[in-house]
Structure formats: C-alpha cells, structure tokens
Design an enzyme around this catalytic site. Sequence first.
Site, PDB file in Angstrom:
ATOM      1  N   SER A 200       0.840  -1.215   0.000  1.00 13.34           N
ATOM      2  CA  SER A 200       0.000   0.000   0.000  1.00 13.34           C
ATOM      3  C   SER A 200       0.869   1.257   0.000  1.00 13.34           C
ATOM      4  O   SER A 200       0.521   2.270  -0.607  1.00 13.34           O
ATOM      5  CB  SER A 200      -0.956   0.016   1.196  1.00 13.34           C
ATOM      6  OG  SER A 200      -0.258   0.244   2.406  1.00 13.34           O
TER       7      SER A 200
ATOM      8  N   ASP B 114       6.959   2.506   6.159  1.00 14.60           N
ATOM      9  CA  ASP B 114       6.806   1.903   4.829  1.00 14.60           C
ATOM     10  C   ASP B 114       6.915   2.944   3.721  1.00 14.60           C
ATOM     11  O   ASP B 114       7.609   2.732   2.718  1.00 14.60           O
ATOM     12  CB  ASP B 114       5.460   1.178   4.730  1.00 14.60           C
ATOM     13  CG  ASP B 114       5.429  -0.107   5.542  1.00 14.60           C
ATOM     14  OD1 ASP B 114       6.330  -0.308   6.378  1.00 14.60           O
ATOM     15  OD2 ASP B 114       4.500  -0.913   5.343  1.00 14.60           O
TER      16      ASP B 114
END
Length: 396
Positions: free
Chosen positions: A146, A204
């Site tokens: 994502s 991330d």
Amino acid sequence: MLSEVLLVSAPGKVILHGEHAVVHGKVALAVALNLRTFLQLEPHGNGKVGLNLPNIGVKRAWDVARLQLLDTGFLEQGDITAPTPEQVEKLKEVASFPEDCAVTERLAVLAFLYLYLSIFRKQRALPSLDIVVWSELPTGAGLGSSAAYSVCLAAALLTACEEIPNPLKDGDHVSRWTDQDLELINKWAFQAERVIHGNPSGVDNAVSTWGGALRYQQGKISPLKRSLPLQILLTNTKVPRSTKALVAGVRTRLIKFPEIVAPVLTSIDAISLECERVLGEMAAAPAPEQYLVLEELIDMNQHHLNALGVGHASLDQLCQVTMAHGLHSKLTGAGGGGCGITLLKPGLERPEVEATKQALTGCGFDCWETSVGAPGVSIHSAASLHGPVRQALAGL
C-alpha cells in the site's frame, strides 16, 4: 498540467531486524525490496479520470465535470494535514461504492481520490487522466504494497500538476527527484497511508520514497548513509495472520515474564545495531566474513522471535528447508506465518539456489529471488520498462 505520459515505480519493504522490539522503543532496520509497484499516468481530454488496478480487479472512472462541482472545501488545508474521519466519509460519497465492494478496493480508491482531489485542488480545473497501477508485490503480506502504491500516486500526481519538476531528461532511462521533492512526495504518501491504515508508523512510505535502508526508533526515521544491496530469497508462506494479535501477544508475554522478555527485546536491539554497523563496513569494502556475521545475526534473531511467541510451523519449515541447503533465514514482519527472508551470499552456486527455491515452492510457498537496498521512487522512460510491466500498464 503536463501533457506527456508519466511512468513511475516504487519499491516494497522488508524488516531486516527489529520487528516487535520496535514497538517497545528498540531500533528496527527496514530495507527497500526490489519488487516494485509501477504506475502509468496518461493525460487525455475525454472528461474522465480513470483508475485501473489489475492486481486487485479494480477499474473505476469518474466524470471530471461532476467532481468539479463537488464542494471540496472539506479538503482545504494550509499545510498537508491528516485526513479526518469526516473527510474520509465525504470521499466515500464521492466514490459511490457498490455494496459488495471489497475492503482492499475501497481503501485503494479512497487513497487515490484523496490525493487526486487534494493535490489538484489549487488547479483551475481538475484534469482528465487515466492511471494504471501494476505491482510485483503481493497485497497483505507485510511487504509495504500500500505504501508503494501511495508513493507512486503522490509522485505521479505532484509531477503531473508541476508541483515538482519531472527529473527525467532526454536520453535518461530512469531518474530520481531531489531530496526536497522526495520530502513532499513522502508527506503526501503518508497521508494516503493514513486513509488506508488509520495510524501508520510512516516507515513503509519512507522506505518506498528513499529506498536503501533506514533505521526507525520511537517515531524517528533516519536513512542509513551507506548500505550495500543484498541478494535474498523472499518467501511467502501464505499463512494469514493478525499483526494486531501478534503484537498484543508479545505485550502480554512481556507483562507476564518481564525479566525474561525484556532482555530478549534488548538483545534484538543489539542485533539491529550490530547489523547496522556491519552494513556500514560492507558498503566500503565487503568481505566474506561479514556475510558470515549477517548469517549469525539472522539465526539469533529468528530464535529470539520464536521466544517472543511470534514464530509459526510454516516459518520453522522455511528455516529448516533453507538450512538443509546451507542458507540462513528469518521471518520478516509480524510473524505467525507471513513472509521470511533468506540471505544469498555472493558466489553461491546457481544449482544450489535453484534447488532451494524448488524445495520452498514444493512446500506450497511463493518464492522470489530478489534484492534489498533497492532505489526508492523513480521515474522511467517507456523504453526502460521490461515486457511484463509494459504489457500490464498497457492494460493487457
């Protein structure tokens, strides 16, 4: 608004060391995984904005004139701030999801609409464009899929509206933005991650933006100044797990056995710091004995993670299969199944690597031979993309 087609890619991520200990204030090392997400943005004049995500079967289009009539005052912000629950609810109205819409599709679409409407809100008119995103990363495997999606979207949309310049010069196959532009890409990508995850750490999207390796501790993210790309096998056991439940389990064990578990977390911290030191040395002059140290650190950390209760029979099987071929593995991410990484030292015989991959596939696992320490978000010329990527982005 730029008129040319933009091709952007961003890497996934793995945790090298420090998973679970990081929740308790220790150091984690995260590295960019050279499995990438690719995005093609094509401007046109058909009055539509389209989003095509073939990996998860999403193909949506919205009428730009209708979007233009929306009161987007709910997105007005002086600075880039976190999307509020009210904003997300309004985006759901804009998206007009069918009732049977999968959660993955909902979140991907909401993140896109949030970035599209927010980034272009200063423009006189919303642009017509088509976006296709295709990924080498499996979703829901803890590999930052994502974040790679969010980073690609932010980079492409910011470049398309000329908020940041296109760094690709004539004759370049691939190029990267300046640090200042990467900061902006990362900020917007983090907001999209908030739409998707609610309260992400920011690790991330930072790894996906800057690439290489970075250290994370108590909310502070700092890229490692020097790191060497490492060849690995990445294995997905395909065993589903709940990160939330695994994190809660470690916390319960720490409360129950503080004098046993606290030293384990401290030891994992020491492993992260030693790995950081060795990687710094290897960037200057890699030597065979340093790879032996990395293997020892992998083995010790895997035992510690088992002691914390986040191991799984599938991960034990992965470690046993690779050890039978003289290779060293550990889980990466939450554990309880999910993914593991196996270090491939330079000079390994090809038949040995192939036999290991075959043995892992024989266990019912998915296995990729790839590298960590990959470059962050990049912009490409069409000629530089290899066949499968080009076909996927062409919607084939």
